[in-house]
Each structure stands twice: as structure tokens, then as C-alpha cells.
Design a protein around this motif. Sequence first.
Motif, mmCIF file in Angstrom:
data_model
loop_
_atom_site.group_PDB
_atom_site.id
_atom_site.type_symbol
_atom_site.label_atom_id
_atom_site.label_comp_id
_atom_site.label_asym_id
_atom_site.label_seq_id
_atom_site.Cartn_x
_atom_site.Cartn_y
_atom_site.Cartn_z
ATOM 1 N N SER A 38 29.685 5.631 89.774
ATOM 2 C CA SER A 38 29.266 4.284 90.175
ATOM 3 C C SER A 38 29.836 3.276 89.190
ATOM 4 N N LEU A 39 29.788 2.001 89.573
ATOM 5 C CA LEU A 39 30.222 0.946 88.661
ATOM 6 C C LEU A 39 29.319 0.887 87.430
ATOM 7 N N ALA A 40 28.041 1.227 87.598
ATOM 8 C CA ALA A 40 27.124 1.262 86.455
ATOM 9 C C ALA A 40 27.541 2.350 85.473
ATOM 10 N N ASP A 41 27.926 3.522 85.982
ATOM 11 C CA ASP A 41 28.446 4.596 85.130
ATOM 12 C C ASP A 41 29.678 4.112 84.370
ATOM 13 N N MET A 42 30.557 3.443 85.086
ATOM 14 C CA MET A 42 31.818 3.010 84.491
ATOM 15 C C MET A 42 31.572 1.958 83.411
ATOM 16 N N ARG A 43 30.703 1.028 83.673
ATOM 17 C CA ARG A 43 30.385 -0.011 82.698
ATOM 18 C C ARG A 43 29.770 0.600 81.451
ATOM 19 N N CYS A 44 28.927 1.581 81.635
ATOM 20 C CA CYS A 44 28.291 2.277 80.519
ATOM 21 C C CYS A 44 29.347 2.897 79.611
ATOM 22 N N LYS A 103 38.362 2.176 94.354
ATOM 23 C CA LYS A 103 37.668 0.897 94.215
ATOM 24 C C LYS A 103 37.211 0.664 92.778
ATOM 25 N N MET A 104 36.766 1.732 92.103
ATOM 26 C CA MET A 104 36.338 1.595 90.711
ATOM 27 C C MET A 104 37.527 1.435 89.777
ATOM 28 N N VAL A 105 38.610 2.151 90.055
ATOM 29 C CA VAL A 105 39.806 2.056 89.218
ATOM 30 C C VAL A 105 40.308 0.616 89.159
ATOM 31 N N ARG A 106 40.214 -0.090 90.275
ATOM 32 C CA ARG A 106 40.661 -1.494 90.306
ATOM 33 C C ARG A 106 39.850 -2.378 89.371
#
Length: 220
Positions: free
Chosen positions: A10-16, A46-49
Motif C-alpha cells: 500500500s502507499l502507507a507501507d511505502m511511505r513508512c 501505481k506505487m512505483v510512480r
Amino acid sequence: MRIKFCGTASLADMRCAIDAGCDAVGFIMGVTHQSSDFVTAAEAAKMVRRLPPFVEPVAVTHLQETQDLIGLVKESRCTTLQVQNIIEPTELDAVRDALPYVTIVKAVHVTDASAVAAAKRYEPYADALLLDTRTREKLGGTGIPHDWNISAAIVANSTIPVILAGGLTPENVREAIRKVRPYGVDVHTGVRKDGVRNPERTLAFAREARNALPNSGNEE
């Protein structure tokens, strides 16, 4: 010490992971064995972007067929491919020919001393090795450490970078790095709490990993 946080779902995982100063994030895709936190290639793209500069997106997969691997990388827009399953070393050359810009990481499962020979077999064909733990059901994400003495022997004799994975946590990563002396470390379940990536454990893991060795902070 380079750090990859795997199982970014998720984007939350990525931000973390980004907030902890990661060098890479792993997206688990194309699973054939039991796994958690996997996503589709389209979801990963979508997250890679949304990734900032200098954070590497890694396609982590169980897939074995060359064309499947090539298609996964293209669709996900990842620039590193981590192959978790058994594959003929020469097949990695076929992937490289099709995707010359992609970095190839080959997982070697440290089940016993035979991992030393397995690592040597893949060494000429991969850009880096990743030493992981597996069970009959899982090719990674087991939360189980393996024999770091074997991993240390692989690192000492490898001509390419070696990344340590398998059961790493904020509580043991410092000891693991001092024992194995890897190029980098990779964590998935060890920084999760209640089924999601936990900011405090993620930050603690990064801090412990970067301070494990003298002068092992952020390299230029």
C-alpha cells in the motif's frame, strides 16, 4: 548499509519505508507459494510512480518462466527483479538480454551448507544474491532466521553483492550484520505489527542496521 523493505502492499507501507530512509522497496507479485502482502503488477506500477528519486523499486516474484518474468517487470515498471524460485542460471541471461536496464537479484535459500554451492552457481549470472529462509510452503517472508555462519561464508567468497534476509528484526539485525557482513539487508515480516508495516519497528530496524558497523551509515 543498504536496506530494502519488502512486502510493500500500500502507499502507507511505502511511505513508512521512505520515512525510514530505505534504499529499496519490494513488491511481491506473481506468487505460486504461500505469501502475504502480495500485489498485482498494475498495483505495483501505481506505487512505483509515487516513489521519490534514488529509491529502487524491486519486483519480487515466484515466477520461473522467462517471458513471465519479463512481462512482470515491464508491467510493474520496477527496475530490479528479485527471483525467489528455482530457475536455470542461463535463463537469467535471457531476462538480461530482453531488459538490459534491469538489475537481477537471485535468491538463494540457506537450508544447509549446499547453499554455498548454489550461490556460486548463480554468481556469474546475477548482479547480486539474496540469502533467504524457506519452508515447504513459503519461498520467503517466513520470519525464520537461517544459519548465519553459512551466510557469512557465502559473503566472504562472493564476487558480487550479497543481501541478507530471513527472519531479520530490529532486535537481531545488528547481530546479523556483524556476523555476516552483507552488502545490505532485507526485511518483511520483522517490521510488521498487527498485520501491517509498523512505523516504529521500521524506523528501529533502519537505525539498528545503519549503526551495526563502524562507518556503516548512509554511504555517498
